[in-house]
Design a protein around this motif. Sequence first.
Motif, PDB file in Angstrom:
ATOM      1  N   SER A 149     136.592  46.785  88.098  1.00  0.00           N
ATOM      2  CA  SER A 149     136.028  47.686  88.738  1.00  0.00           C
ATOM      3  C   SER A 149     136.146  47.920  90.152  1.00  0.00           C
ATOM      4  O   SER A 149     136.369  46.959  90.898  1.00  0.00           O
ATOM      5  CB  SER A 149     134.622  47.333  88.427  1.00  0.00           C
ATOM      6  N   ASN A 152     135.135  53.623  92.631  1.00  0.00           N
ATOM      7  CA  ASN A 152     135.380  54.973  92.238  1.00  0.00           C
ATOM      8  C   ASN A 152     135.475  54.807  90.635  1.00  0.00           C
ATOM      9  O   ASN A 152     135.072  55.847  90.028  1.00  0.00           O
ATOM     10  CB  ASN A 152     136.835  55.285  92.553  1.00  0.00           C
ATOM     11  N   ILE A 153     135.823  53.847  90.005  1.00  0.00           N
ATOM     12  CA  ILE A 153     135.932  53.724  88.537  1.00  0.00           C
ATOM     13  C   ILE A 153     135.356  52.444  87.980  1.00  0.00           C
ATOM     14  O   ILE A 153     135.936  51.519  88.305  1.00  0.00           O
ATOM     15  CB  ILE A 153     137.367  53.920  87.877  1.00  0.00           C
ATOM     16  N   GLN A 154     134.432  52.428  87.148  1.00  0.00           N
ATOM     17  CA  GLN A 154     133.905  51.129  86.613  1.00  0.00           C
ATOM     18  C   GLN A 154     134.272  50.770  85.443  1.00  0.00           C
ATOM     19  O   GLN A 154     134.807  51.851  84.586  1.00  0.00           O
ATOM     20  CB  GLN A 154     132.244  51.381  86.559  1.00  0.00           C
ATOM     21  N   MET A 156     137.412  49.552  84.155  1.00  0.00           N
ATOM     22  CA  MET A 156     138.798  50.102  83.764  1.00  0.00           C
ATOM     23  C   MET A 156     139.297  48.766  82.903  1.00  0.00           C
ATOM     24  O   MET A 156     139.243  47.701  83.280  1.00  0.00           O
ATOM     25  CB  MET A 156     139.711  50.267  85.015  1.00  0.00           C
TER      26      MET A 156
END
Length: 166
Positions: A149, A152-154, A156
Amino acid sequence: MAIGKDVFRRNGYEVGWFSAFAKIDNDEFYGFSGIDYEEKLERAFAWGMDRAGVPRGVTRGKYSVEGSSIKAYKASALALIEALARKSPDGKSYGSVPFHFTLQYVEEDISITEELFGCRISGRKASLANGSDPLVDELPITVMYAKLSTPNIQGMTLFDNRQGRY
């Protein structure tokens, strides 16, 4: 070509050893001296019967986390083993107790969290050598899956999780 939030840091800080914080089952773990793990997504080609020998497609793959281990100073490794043993039904077998390992790196504008789920200790390697270095135990672990994580993106993952199994 700039990729997303990749920031050029002139005389800035990148994540390193002193940026890392570890937790096991949400308890801070201070005595670790290293962790290794490798995620793989093993895909296979489906071959056609045409003369060109071109593959028809590729499978979704088989996900695995291999070569995983936690390295910890001797006293910390033994404290972890004792804590896991207490959680087992017989109070002794520390290899049968699952745990969650979280590693977080924090530096100014960078925050990265890596999580290893379904971990179990699968062995223990202790070494002793003449010298001034502290004793370190290596605990090989099995890992069900890993998650990465960033701000920007949790969550992945290397594998396709559309079925929501994890």
